[in-house]
Design a protein around this motif. Structure first.
Motif, PDB file in Angstrom:
ATOM      1  N   PHE A 149       0.863  -1.178   0.000  1.00 23.19           N
ATOM      2  CA  PHE A 149       0.000   0.000   0.000  1.00 23.19           C
ATOM      3  C   PHE A 149       0.901   1.230   0.000  1.00 23.19           C
ATOM      4  N   ALA A 150       0.614   2.184  -0.888  1.00 18.61           N
ATOM      5  CA  ALA A 150       1.501   3.348  -1.035  1.00 18.61           C
ATOM      6  C   ALA A 150       0.690   4.622  -1.182  1.00 18.61           C
ATOM      7  N   MET A 151       1.320   5.732  -0.808  1.00 15.65           N
ATOM      8  CA  MET A 151       0.658   7.029  -0.866  1.00 15.65           C
ATOM      9  C   MET A 151       1.673   8.095  -1.248  1.00 15.65           C
ATOM     10  N   ALA A 152       1.270   9.019  -2.123  1.00 22.26           N
ATOM     11  CA  ALA A 152       2.156  10.108  -2.539  1.00 22.26           C
ATOM     12  C   ALA A 152       2.334  11.111  -1.405  1.00 22.26           C
ATOM     13  N   ILE A 153       3.512  11.764  -1.390  1.00 22.36           N
ATOM     14  CA  ILE A 153       3.780  12.853  -0.451  1.00 22.36           C
ATOM     15  C   ILE A 153       3.172  14.126  -1.038  1.00 22.36           C
ATOM     16  N   PRO A 154       2.192  14.733  -0.385  1.00 24.27           N
ATOM     17  CA  PRO A 154       1.588  15.937  -0.966  1.00 24.27           C
ATOM     18  C   PRO A 154       2.556  17.111  -1.017  1.00 24.27           C
ATOM     19  N   ASP A 155       2.502  17.848  -2.104  1.00 24.37           N
ATOM     20  CA  ASP A 155       3.288  19.075  -2.273  1.00 24.37           C
ATOM     21  C   ASP A 155       4.797  18.852  -2.175  1.00 24.37           C
ATOM     22  N   ALA A 156       5.263  17.658  -2.506  1.00 25.61           N
ATOM     23  CA  ALA A 156       6.705  17.387  -2.460  1.00 25.61           C
ATOM     24  C   ALA A 156       7.404  18.135  -3.597  1.00 25.61           C
ATOM     25  N   PRO A 157       8.637  18.609  -3.378  1.00 27.11           N
ATOM     26  CA  PRO A 157       9.350  19.344  -4.426  1.00 27.11           C
ATOM     27  C   PRO A 157       9.691  18.474  -5.631  1.00 27.11           C
ATOM     28  N   THR A 158       9.811  17.176  -5.411  1.00 31.70           N
ATOM     29  CA  THR A 158       9.953  16.214  -6.499  1.00 31.70           C
ATOM     30  C   THR A 158       8.966  15.100  -6.216  1.00 31.70           C
ATOM     31  N   PRO A 159       8.314  14.517  -7.232  1.00 29.88           N
ATOM     32  CA  PRO A 159       7.299  13.496  -6.968  1.00 29.88           C
ATOM     33  C   PRO A 159       7.853  12.365  -6.108  1.00 29.88           C
ATOM     34  N   ALA A 160       7.175  12.085  -4.992  1.00 26.95           N
ATOM     35  CA  ALA A 160       7.667  11.115  -4.017  1.00 26.95           C
ATOM     36  C   ALA A 160       6.490  10.390  -3.380  1.00 26.95           C
ATOM     37  N   ALA A 161       6.775   9.222  -2.802  1.00 26.39           N
ATOM     38  CA  ALA A 161       5.728   8.433  -2.150  1.00 26.39           C
ATOM     39  C   ALA A 161       6.347   7.581  -1.044  1.00 26.39           C
ATOM     40  N   ILE A 162       5.487   7.127  -0.135  1.00 23.03           N
ATOM     41  CA  ILE A 162       5.896   6.179   0.897  1.00 23.03           C
ATOM     42  C   ILE A 162       5.006   4.950   0.794  1.00 23.03           C
ATOM     43  N   SER A 163       5.468   3.838   1.356  1.00 25.25           N
ATOM     44  CA  SER A 163       4.699   2.601   1.260  1.00 25.25           C
ATOM     45  C   SER A 163       4.964   1.705   2.454  1.00 25.25           C
ATOM     46  N   VAL A 164       4.052   0.764   2.653  1.00 28.68           N
ATOM     47  CA  VAL A 164       4.280  -0.366   3.554  1.00 28.68           C
ATOM     48  C   VAL A 164       3.984  -1.625   2.756  1.00 28.68           C
ATOM     49  N   SER A 165       4.806  -2.645   2.939  1.00 26.27           N
ATOM     50  CA  SER A 165       4.637  -3.858   2.142  1.00 26.27           C
ATOM     51  C   SER A 165       5.011  -5.088   2.949  1.00 26.27           C
ATOM     52  N   GLY A 166       4.417  -6.200   2.545  1.00 30.84           N
ATOM     53  CA  GLY A 166       4.698  -7.468   3.208  1.00 30.84           C
ATOM     54  C   GLY A 166       3.951  -8.590   2.520  1.00 30.84           C
ATOM     55  N   PRO A 167       4.048  -9.787   3.059  1.00 28.33           N
ATOM     56  CA  PRO A 167       3.399 -10.942   2.424  1.00 28.33           C
ATOM     57  C   PRO A 167       1.874 -10.817   2.473  1.00 28.33           C
ATOM     58  N   VAL A 168       1.224 -11.328   1.437  1.00 28.55           N
ATOM     59  CA  VAL A 168      -0.229 -11.192   1.340  1.00 28.55           C
ATOM     60  C   VAL A 168      -0.937 -11.858   2.521  1.00 28.55           C
ATOM     61  N   SER A 169      -0.297 -12.825   3.153  1.00 30.84           N
ATOM     62  CA  SER A 169      -0.923 -13.502   4.295  1.00 30.84           C
ATOM     63  C   SER A 169      -1.107 -12.560   5.477  1.00 30.84           C
ATOM     64  N   ARG A 170      -0.246 -11.545   5.585  1.00 29.56           N
ATOM     65  CA  ARG A 170      -0.359 -10.580   6.688  1.00 29.56           C
ATOM     66  C   ARG A 170      -0.921  -9.240   6.222  1.00 29.56           C
ATOM     67  N   VAL A 171      -0.581  -8.851   4.998  1.00 31.56           N
ATOM     68  CA  VAL A 171      -1.010  -7.545   4.474  1.00 31.56           C
ATOM     69  C   VAL A 171      -2.331  -7.740   3.742  1.00 31.56           C
ATOM     70  N   ASP A 172      -3.404  -7.785   4.552  1.00 37.49           N
ATOM     71  CA  ASP A 172      -4.739  -8.058   4.022  1.00 37.49           C
ATOM     72  C   ASP A 172      -5.636  -6.831   4.217  1.00 37.49           C
ATOM     73  N   GLN A 173      -6.956  -7.011   4.088  1.00 39.73           N
ATOM     74  CA  GLN A 173      -7.869  -5.873   4.198  1.00 39.73           C
ATOM     75  C   GLN A 173      -7.857  -5.273   5.603  1.00 39.73           C
ATOM     76  N   ALA A 174      -7.764  -6.123   6.607  1.00 40.45           N
ATOM     77  CA  ALA A 174      -7.697  -5.608   7.983  1.00 40.45           C
ATOM     78  C   ALA A 174      -6.439  -4.767   8.168  1.00 40.45           C
ATOM     79  N   PHE A 175      -5.345  -5.209   7.572  1.00 46.23           N
ATOM     80  CA  PHE A 175      -4.098  -4.442   7.614  1.00 46.23           C
ATOM     81  C   PHE A 175      -4.290  -3.101   6.908  1.00 46.23           C
ATOM     82  N   ALA A 176      -4.943  -3.131   5.741  1.00 47.48           N
ATOM     83  CA  ALA A 176      -5.164  -1.897   4.973  1.00 47.48           C
ATOM     84  C   ALA A 176      -5.973  -0.889   5.775  1.00 47.48           C
TER      85      ALA A 176
END
Length: 251
Positions: A203-230
């Protein structure tokens, strides 16, 4: 308006305008393309380009096109490190609260480059590491960044870089990508559904108003990164992205 003396503020502004125009064009342009993209007189453009070529910040290719030069690499690497250092406390907070790996990436030469990472305590080797580059269309952060851009710019990026499919779930055509970007704009975050690595969701999200286009994310195995995680991760990502944006403005 008369030119200011060499080295004045106007000259600096003009140099950076040219560098940004070349960057926006994918890192390589003709003199006429530059001339069509700016109100600067052609002799001024030519003079500034000559200076930048002499300094190594621009290269003139055998086909007479102008490309970004090798001396910019060192500046970009240093800037990326600083950006990564600034974001690291927020990434650590995400890992502490979510238990999965957090990353930050920026748009660089039509690809996403990972500039910071705080790994999960879980032992799982993933594609992502600082300095690694990924295709924009096949990564969560890449798609979050693309969603901030207009469709013509997106077409230009994937047209120059191509759309390889690292997994069977990767998006392989621009129309499908543009449809996905519409959804990302509506909900405010992107999802990498095993598009970069089989078995990994991001799951990732852009940094608003960043001087250069940028984003942050969290990631992991689908067994743990599910809808409840989202449900838990998305508000925390939004909070972290806003905090990084605020710090960038203060800087």
């Amino acid at each position: 308006m008369a030119d200011k003396p060499s080295g004045g503020v106007q000259s600096v502004e003009r140099v950076f305008e040219l560098l940004e125009l070349i960057t926006d064009a994918g890192g390589e342009v003709t003199l006429s393309e530059l001339s069509n993209s700016t109100d600067l007189p052609l002799p001024t453009i030519h003079r500034l380009l000559r200076t930048l070529v002499a300094l190594g910040y621009i290269r003139q290719l055998p086909n007479r096109r102008y490309a970004l030069g090798p001396r910019l690499i060192r500046l970009g690497e240093a800037a990326n490190k600083q950006l990564g250092s600034l974001a690291r406390p927020q990434l650590k907070s995400l890992v502490d609260r979510l238990g999965e790996t957090a990353n930050m990436g920026v748009l660089d030469s039509d690809m996403v480059i990972y500039v910071a990472q705080v790994p999960s305590l879980h032992s799982m080797r993933m594609f992502t590491e600082v300095g690694k580059r990924g295709y924009m269309h096949a990564t969560g952060m890449g798609k979050a960044i693309l969603a901030q851009l207009d469709d013509d710019t997106v077409r230009g990026i994937v047209g120059r870089q191509g759309m390889p499919t690292p997994t069977p779930k990767s998006i392989g055509d621009v129309d499908t990508l543009l449809e996905d970007l519409k959804l990302i704009r509506q909900r405010g975050y992107s999802i990498d559904e095993e598009e970069q690595e089989v078995g990994v969701r991001c799951f990732a999200m852009a940094i608003p108003d960043a001087p250069t286009p940028a984003a942050i994310s969290v990631s992991g195995p689908v067994s743990r990164v599910d809808q409840a995680f989202a449900d838990k991760a998305v508000p925390l990502l939004r909070e972290a992205a806003r905090a990084i944006s605020d710090e960038l403005k203060q800087g």
